[in-house]
Design a protein around this motif. Structure first.
Motif, short mmCIF file in Angstrom:
data_model
loop_
_atom_site.label_atom_id
_atom_site.label_comp_id
_atom_site.label_asym_id
_atom_site.label_seq_id
_atom_site.Cartn_x
_atom_site.Cartn_y
_atom_site.Cartn_z
N ASN A 257 0.85 -1.19 0.00
CA ASN A 257 0.00 0.00 0.00
C ASN A 257 0.89 1.25 0.00
O ASN A 257 1.43 1.64 1.04
CB ASN A 257 -0.91 -0.04 1.23
N PRO A 258 1.06 1.87 -1.17
CA PRO A 258 2.00 3.00 -1.27
C PRO A 258 1.58 4.21 -0.44
O PRO A 258 2.45 4.94 0.06
CB PRO A 258 2.01 3.33 -2.77
N ILE A 259 0.28 4.41 -0.24
CA ILE A 259 -0.13 5.56 0.59
C ILE A 259 0.35 5.33 2.03
O ILE A 259 0.93 6.21 2.66
CB ILE A 259 -1.66 5.75 0.59
N ALA A 260 0.11 4.11 2.52
CA ALA A 260 0.50 3.79 3.90
C ALA A 260 2.01 3.90 4.07
O ALA A 260 2.51 4.47 5.05
CB ALA A 260 0.01 2.40 4.27
N ARG A 261 2.75 3.38 3.08
CA ARG A 261 4.21 3.45 3.20
C ARG A 261 4.68 4.91 3.15
O ARG A 261 5.61 5.30 3.83
CB ARG A 261 4.88 2.60 2.13
N GLY A 262 4.01 5.70 2.34
CA GLY A 262 4.35 7.11 2.25
C GLY A 262 4.17 7.84 3.57
O GLY A 262 5.01 8.65 3.98
N LYS A 263 3.08 7.52 4.28
CA LYS A 263 2.81 8.15 5.58
C LYS A 263 3.89 7.76 6.59
O LYS A 263 4.35 8.60 7.37
CB LYS A 263 1.45 7.74 6.13
N ILE A 264 4.25 6.47 6.58
CA ILE A 264 5.30 6.01 7.52
C ILE A 264 6.57 6.82 7.26
O ILE A 264 7.19 7.37 8.18
CB ILE A 264 5.62 4.51 7.33
N ASP A 265 6.90 6.93 5.99
CA ASP A 265 8.14 7.56 5.59
C ASP A 265 8.15 9.06 5.88
O ASP A 265 9.18 9.65 6.17
CB ASP A 265 8.33 7.30 4.10
N GLU A 266 6.97 9.64 5.81
CA GLU A 266 6.88 11.08 6.06
C GLU A 266 7.17 11.41 7.53
O GLU A 266 7.82 12.39 7.84
CB GLU A 266 5.45 11.52 5.71
N VAL A 267 6.71 10.53 8.41
CA VAL A 267 6.76 10.82 9.84
C VAL A 267 7.94 10.17 10.56
O VAL A 267 8.52 10.74 11.48
CB VAL A 267 5.43 10.39 10.50
N PHE A 268 8.32 8.99 10.09
CA PHE A 268 9.36 8.22 10.80
C PHE A 268 10.61 8.03 9.95
O PHE A 268 10.55 8.06 8.72
CB PHE A 268 8.82 6.84 11.17
N GLU A 269 11.72 7.77 10.66
CA GLU A 269 12.94 7.35 9.97
C GLU A 269 13.46 6.08 10.66
O GLU A 269 13.18 5.87 11.84
CB GLU A 269 13.99 8.46 9.98
N PRO A 270 14.19 5.25 9.92
CA PRO A 270 14.69 4.01 10.51
C PRO A 270 15.65 4.30 11.66
O PRO A 270 16.39 5.28 11.64
CB PRO A 270 15.43 3.33 9.36
N SER A 271 15.63 3.42 12.65
CA SER A 271 16.58 3.51 13.75
C SER A 271 16.88 2.08 14.20
O SER A 271 16.21 1.15 13.77
CB SER A 271 15.98 4.30 14.91
N ASP A 272 17.87 1.92 15.09
CA ASP A 272 18.12 0.58 15.62
C ASP A 272 17.05 0.29 16.66
O ASP A 272 16.52 1.22 17.26
CB ASP A 272 19.50 0.52 16.25
N ALA A 273 16.73 -0.97 16.84
CA ALA A 273 15.71 -1.28 17.84
C ALA A 273 16.04 -2.58 18.54
O ALA A 273 16.60 -3.50 17.95
CB ALA A 273 14.34 -1.39 17.17
N VAL A 274 15.69 -2.61 19.83
CA VAL A 274 15.88 -3.82 20.62
C VAL A 274 14.58 -4.63 20.58
O VAL A 274 13.51 -4.10 20.86
CB VAL A 274 16.22 -3.49 22.09
N TRP A 275 14.69 -5.88 20.16
CA TRP A 275 13.55 -6.80 20.16
C TRP A 275 13.73 -7.75 21.32
O TRP A 275 14.83 -8.27 21.52
CB TRP A 275 13.51 -7.64 18.87
N ARG A 276 12.68 -7.99 22.06
CA ARG A 276 12.79 -9.01 23.09
C ARG A 276 13.14 -10.33 22.41
O ARG A 276 12.54 -10.70 21.41
CB ARG A 276 11.49 -9.16 23.86
N GLY A 277 14.15 -11.00 22.93
CA GLY A 277 14.52 -12.30 22.40
C GLY A 277 15.50 -12.24 21.24
O GLY A 277 16.32 -13.10 21.07
N LEU A 278 15.40 -11.22 20.41
CA LEU A 278 16.28 -11.16 19.25
C LEU A 278 17.41 -10.17 19.45
O LEU A 278 18.37 -10.13 18.68
CB LEU A 278 15.50 -10.78 17.98
N GLY A 279 17.33 -9.34 20.47
CA GLY A 279 18.37 -8.35 20.71
C GLY A 279 18.22 -7.15 19.80
O GLY A 279 17.17 -6.92 19.21
N GLN A 280 19.34 -6.41 19.68
CA GLN A 280 19.26 -5.21 18.86
C GLN A 280 19.40 -5.56 17.37
O GLN A 280 20.32 -6.28 16.98
CB GLN A 280 20.33 -4.20 19.26
#
Ligand code: SF4
Ligand code: SF4
Lengths: 361, 72
Positions: A257-280
């Motif tokens: 869904n390009p509209i949805a992906r566009g909204k994500i991209d407009e507001v957020f940027e990638p960062s590192d993240a810690v997942w429970r169980g999988l680590g960073q």
């Protein structure tokens, strides 16, 4: 329309698929369902029990509540104790225990914690309480993130400066790369998450199949879809092929869904993240872009909570989320740990692996 | 969890949808213009996809073929 959808629950079709699966006589394989809703559906329909012994289903990290690390919870607890603050959150989050407390126990102590169904509801709360800071506990994958993005955009447009989010949002691609390349996980095939894929599309999976030689199928949540995808993966393995089928094309397009992906991209940027169980996992998280930083509730935490994930004693959620062990391998399962008194996060959400196994065991 | 619902009415970027008899207002800001009678997949108060009936039937056909494939 609904009657067409019901055909996916058609027993003759399901029976035919089960028969075909039972004829599989190749090497033993493990197929991972990435998505929590699949785990739940597989348990509910008793699909695991229908499979031959050489076909094993393992559950992956596909429930946003389960993969939320403990320091996020610690931060949320800290925020809810602030003056003039309302914390808005999905119901499941309220019950995750952290060192004997949870948002639910805090609520009982009189903190203003509201359960919402949508990030947009928390925006309404912010409108109704201009004198309070409303903090939305923003967890979720690509299905929920675009809705949060809309909420932030609306808040920005309307100058609602008492609205903030605490983002532990995560994206699926980096985690899939990690799982596909981890020899300890040893997955032979994937059932890909139907709803996340509605947003990100099925293209990523072709890439994974090519890079790691692991076949898969994007699938819906009815018995026939799930059985059909298992069968598809088995056929691929038998023929030594690794392609991806889209058995959920009624909602999943190759490009998502390009509209949805566009909204994500407009507001957020990638960062590192810690997942429970999988680590960073590098690049698997989302943080607010500079332009929207004023909505970032992490600024209130200001580094006072160490970014560490601690598991409760004896809890094996980490191994469960990597598909390395089953809930029954955990000593606490069904004894000290039940959906009423969860010890680890996998027992909290109905999409959590331990909860799904417990409910339908 | 995402659920399907049928569009009963549309106004701006909101729509009222019917989810097995229960009516709810949802945001349609993420999907193409929708029409009354369309089926939407709704997650967290927002439609994330329009359900394509034709594709649903094609998937069913594919499943039937898969089921038949290993017939002896
Ligand atoms: S958000 Fe959707 S795709 Fe993701 S785990 Fe939940 S149900 Fe599955
Ligand atoms: S049964 Fe409970 S304690 Fe054990 S792994 Fe699952 S959630 Fe953790």
């Amino acid at each position: 329309m609904i009657s067409e959808l019901e055909l996916f629950r058609n027993e003759t079709l399901a029976e035919g698929l089960v028969k075909a699966i039972r004829r599989y006589d190749g090497r033993p394989v493990s197929i991972m369902e990435v998505c929590g809703t699949h785990t739940m559906a597989i348990s509910r329909y008793g699909i695991r029990e229908l499979l031959p012994p050489n076909v094993r289903l393992i559950s992956g990290p596909g429930c946003p509540v389960c993969v939320t690390p403990s320091f996020y919870l610690k931060s949320a607890l800290e925020l809810c104790r602030r003056e003039n603050t309302i914390v808005a959150t999905f119901g499941d989050m309220m019950r995750i225990p952290y060192k004997g407390v949870s948002l639910l126990t805090e609520k009982a102590l009189g903190r203003d914690i509201r359960m919402v169904y949508s990030p947009l509801d928390s925006l309404d709360i912010a409108r109704q309480h201009p004198d309070k800071t409303v903090i939305f506990l923003s967890v979720g994958f690509e299905t929920t993130v675009p809705v949060t993005a809309i909420a932030v955009l609306e808040a920005a447009q309307q100058g609602l400066d008492n609205f903030m989010i605490l983002s532990a949002n995560k994206t699926i691609p980096a985690a899939m790369h990690l799982l596909s390349s981890d020899p300890e996980v040893a997955v032979d095939g994937f059932l890909y998450p139907g709803h996340v894929s509605a947003v990100i599309g099925s293209g990523l999976y072709e890439e994974l199949a090519k890079a790691y030689g692991i076949p898969g199928a994007v699938t819906g949540f009815d018995p026939a879809d799930i059985l059909g995808s298992i069968l598809y993966v088995l056929e691929q393995i038998q023929d030594n092929k690794a392609t991806v089928a889209n058995l959920y094309s009624m909602v999943v397009q190759p490009g998502g869904n390009p509209i949805a992906r566009g909204k994500i991209d407009e507001v957020f940027e990638p960062s590192d993240a810690v997942w429970r169980g999988l680590g960073q996992i590098p690049g698997s998280g989302l943080r607010l872009r500079e332009k929207y930083r004023s909505f970032d509730a992490w600024s209130l935490i200001n580094g006072s909570v160490e970014e560490r994930d601690e598991e409760a004693r004896g809890c094996r959620c980490g191994d469960i989320l990597k598909g390395k062990c089953l809930p029954s391998d955990c000593k606490l399962f069904g004894k000290a740990c039940t959906p009423e008194t969860p010890v680890g996060s996998c027992m909290v959400s109905s999409e959590g692996t331990c909860a799904a196994y417990y409910r339908y065991q | 969890m995402a659920i399907p619902g049928e569009v009963a009415s549309v106004s701006g970027d909101r729509a009222v949808i019917d989810i097995t008899g229960i009516r709810r207002e949802v945001s349609i800001a993420l999907v193409e213009p929708v029409n009354v009678g369309d089926y939407l997949l709704v997650h967290a108060g927002c439609a994330i996809a329009i359900i394509d009936k034709q594709e649903a039937l094609e998937t069913l056909e594919l499943l039937r073929q898969l089921a038949g494939n290993i017939h002896d």
